[in-house]
Design a protein around this motif. Sequence first.
Motif, short mmCIF file in Angstrom:
data_model
loop_
_atom_site.label_atom_id
_atom_site.label_comp_id
_atom_site.label_asym_id
_atom_site.label_seq_id
_atom_site.Cartn_x
_atom_site.Cartn_y
_atom_site.Cartn_z
N PRO A 359 32.35 2.04 -24.88
CA PRO A 359 31.08 1.92 -24.02
C PRO A 359 31.82 1.84 -22.52
CG PRO A 359 31.88 -0.25 -25.03
CD PRO A 359 32.50 0.63 -25.69
N GLY A 360 30.80 2.12 -21.70
CA GLY A 360 31.21 2.14 -19.91
C GLY A 360 31.80 0.84 -19.50
N ILE A 361 31.29 -0.31 -20.32
CA ILE A 361 31.90 -1.48 -19.50
C ILE A 361 33.34 -1.82 -19.66
CG2 ILE A 361 31.89 -2.60 -21.72
CD1 ILE A 361 30.54 -5.26 -20.32
N LYS A 362 34.10 -0.92 -20.53
CA LYS A 362 35.47 -0.78 -20.39
C LYS A 362 36.22 -0.12 -19.43
CE LYS A 362 35.71 -1.50 -25.47
NZ LYS A 362 36.02 -1.01 -26.84
N ARG A 363 35.25 0.50 -18.60
CA ARG A 363 35.81 1.59 -17.67
C ARG A 363 36.34 0.84 -16.48
NH1 ARG A 363 30.67 5.35 -18.14
NH2 ARG A 363 31.05 5.78 -20.29
N PRO A 364 37.20 1.31 -15.70
CA PRO A 364 37.59 0.54 -14.55
C PRO A 364 36.81 0.73 -13.30
CG PRO A 364 39.03 2.62 -14.73
CD PRO A 364 38.31 2.15 -16.11
N LYS A 365 36.63 -0.01 -12.36
CA LYS A 365 35.68 0.31 -11.24
C LYS A 365 36.52 1.21 -10.31
CE LYS A 365 32.95 -4.01 -11.53
NZ LYS A 365 32.13 -4.98 -10.62
N MET A 366 35.71 1.51 -9.07
CA MET A 366 36.48 2.56 -8.40
C MET A 366 37.57 1.90 -7.47
SD MET A 366 35.25 5.38 -9.19
CE MET A 366 36.37 6.21 -7.89
N ASP A 367 37.42 0.65 -7.11
CA ASP A 367 38.50 0.06 -6.32
C ASP A 367 39.88 0.05 -7.12
OD1 ASP A 367 37.55 -1.64 -8.12
OD2 ASP A 367 37.99 -3.37 -6.90
N MET A 368 39.78 -0.20 -8.51
CA MET A 368 40.91 -0.13 -9.33
C MET A 368 41.42 1.24 -9.42
SD MET A 368 41.51 -3.42 -9.53
CE MET A 368 42.98 -3.19 -10.73
N ILE A 369 40.68 2.25 -9.57
CA ILE A 369 40.99 3.68 -9.67
C ILE A 369 41.74 4.03 -8.48
CG2 ILE A 369 40.08 5.82 -9.67
CD1 ILE A 369 37.82 4.62 -11.50
N VAL A 370 41.07 3.44 -7.20
CA VAL A 370 41.90 3.98 -5.87
C VAL A 370 43.29 3.41 -5.98
CG1 VAL A 370 41.80 3.46 -3.50
CG2 VAL A 370 39.84 4.25 -4.51
N LEU A 371 43.44 2.29 -6.44
CA LEU A 371 44.75 1.58 -6.39
C LEU A 371 45.73 2.16 -7.37
CD1 LEU A 371 43.75 -2.42 -6.47
CD2 LEU A 371 44.80 -0.71 -4.54
N GLU A 372 45.24 2.54 -8.54
CA GLU A 372 46.05 3.13 -9.54
C GLU A 372 46.42 4.61 -9.05
OE1 GLU A 372 48.00 4.08 -13.03
OE2 GLU A 372 47.61 2.23 -11.89
N LEU A 373 45.43 5.49 -8.45
CA LEU A 373 45.91 6.83 -8.02
C LEU A 373 47.08 6.58 -6.93
CD1 LEU A 373 42.43 8.40 -8.06
CD2 LEU A 373 44.54 9.34 -9.38
N GLU A 374 46.85 5.47 -6.12
CA GLU A 374 47.85 5.39 -4.78
C GLU A 374 49.30 4.99 -5.49
OE1 GLU A 374 46.06 2.20 -2.87
OE2 GLU A 374 45.05 3.32 -1.23
N ARG A 375 49.21 4.16 -6.69
CA ARG A 375 50.50 3.81 -7.31
C ARG A 375 51.13 5.16 -7.83
NH1 ARG A 375 52.62 3.41 -11.94
NH2 ARG A 375 50.85 4.01 -13.04
N ILE A 376 50.40 6.12 -8.63
CA ILE A 376 50.85 7.25 -9.10
C ILE A 376 51.25 8.17 -7.95
CG2 ILE A 376 50.06 9.19 -10.40
CD1 ILE A 376 48.09 7.60 -12.02
N ARG A 377 50.64 8.16 -6.96
CA ARG A 377 50.99 9.28 -5.98
C ARG A 377 52.26 8.75 -5.24
NH1 ARG A 377 47.78 10.25 -0.55
NH2 ARG A 377 48.38 8.06 -0.08
N GLU A 378 52.50 7.49 -5.04
CA GLU A 378 53.63 7.03 -4.40
C GLU A 378 54.87 7.31 -5.41
OE1 GLU A 378 52.99 2.90 -3.25
OE2 GLU A 378 51.36 3.46 -1.87
N LYS A 379 54.66 6.68 -6.57
CA LYS A 379 55.84 6.80 -7.46
C LYS A 379 56.19 8.36 -7.70
CE LYS A 379 57.29 4.77 -11.95
NZ LYS A 379 57.33 3.72 -12.74
N GLU A 380 55.10 9.38 -7.85
CA GLU A 380 55.23 10.76 -7.91
C GLU A 380 55.98 11.34 -6.74
OE1 GLU A 380 55.06 14.03 -10.65
OE2 GLU A 380 54.90 11.85 -10.89
#
Length: 402
Positions: A359-380
């Motif tokens: 269910p949707g309640i398990k999805r991350p919020k947009m602020d966490m998604i932003v942080l994760e994408l920043e981490r992925i980009r920096e590491k990549e």
Amino acid sequence: MSGSVVAIAGGVAGALLIAAALISLMWFCRSKHPRNRNSETGSSDPSALAEWNRGGPSGSTARISGPRQFSLEELEQATKQFDDSNLIGYGSFGSVYKGLLRDGTVVAIKRRPGTPRLEFIAEVSYLLEIRHRTLVTLLGYCIESGFQMLVFEYLPNGSISNHLYYGMLSLILYGTKFHFSYLHISLAVLTETGQDPPIKLEFKRRISIALDAATGLYHLHSLKPPLLHRSFKTSNVLVDENFIAKVSDAGLSRLLERIEEAGPSSQTSATAFQDPEAGVSGIFSEMSDVYSFGVFLLELVTGVPAPDAESLGPHRNLMQWVESRQKSNNLVDRRLLGTFTSEGIRDFIRLALLCIVLPGIKRPKMDMIVLELERIREKEMALTTFMGEGTAIITPGSELFT
């Protein structure tokens, strides 16, 4: 790999029919002209507008009173009396025209039949106050001669859909069942931009585009009260001349609900981007936008439109579609080969799947998604700088999650 792409076509034909009608909508919605609030805005004052068009100082703002109301005469002049030669697309708000204002500003004008209503002006006034560097700027409106019109900034590089799906045009030539309108719109888009083929979207660039779009949605969700997009999709992510991405059509679903004769055009029909839970309950939430964003991430990875529920069949879902492509080693867009690390692409796909989980309640919020994408980009960025572009180890799709 080319054979597998053709095989995919049948599964995504339904999604393409919907993507087709929308490819040109967001494609052309951009100009350069601001108002007050938040970052990277200006005003309707000609001097401020000129500075905006020159790039302006970052974060510059100007205070004005009330939304800008364009005259019909001004918009007719900008579009040569709304000549068909300036018609660049269709969308939920009607026809979209490219225009050139008297001060040299290029704009996208959305026009639909409609009488003057206080609800329209009130809602447009609210949307005009929402400003952010990752959101397409609404410049003003016009309500004359039986039409309601919205004036947006125009982005020359159009929507990400066009750049991702460009290769899909070749499938039409092989007899795949595509709607003619998709071919017509796609070719019109390519003619408009003069890009043939579009700029290559290597993995790091796609991460940056995803991060820009996530930041835009996060800004909408951080408003008080939060503003839900409700119609987020790949064709609603536009890129400027520097390939900085912005989210288009924020608030249009809400606007259409509040004006007369909104009808079915305001309610997006079931597509691959619609949260299944929202489709059943009719209730949209921030998690509905997160689901749509997850589908967007999958399209960035695969380079093809995600299939809708009808294309998937009664006993399948999008998660199973991803799993089947992983097993057949056909998940990652072949145009990405040599531009990513196994760790980076794995983390990106995992984030996409987390966004579409039920269910949707398990999805991350947009602020966490932003942080994760920043981490992925920096590491990549760090890994590919160290290893060198094109030297990344490519892991088969079937092994990405082992």
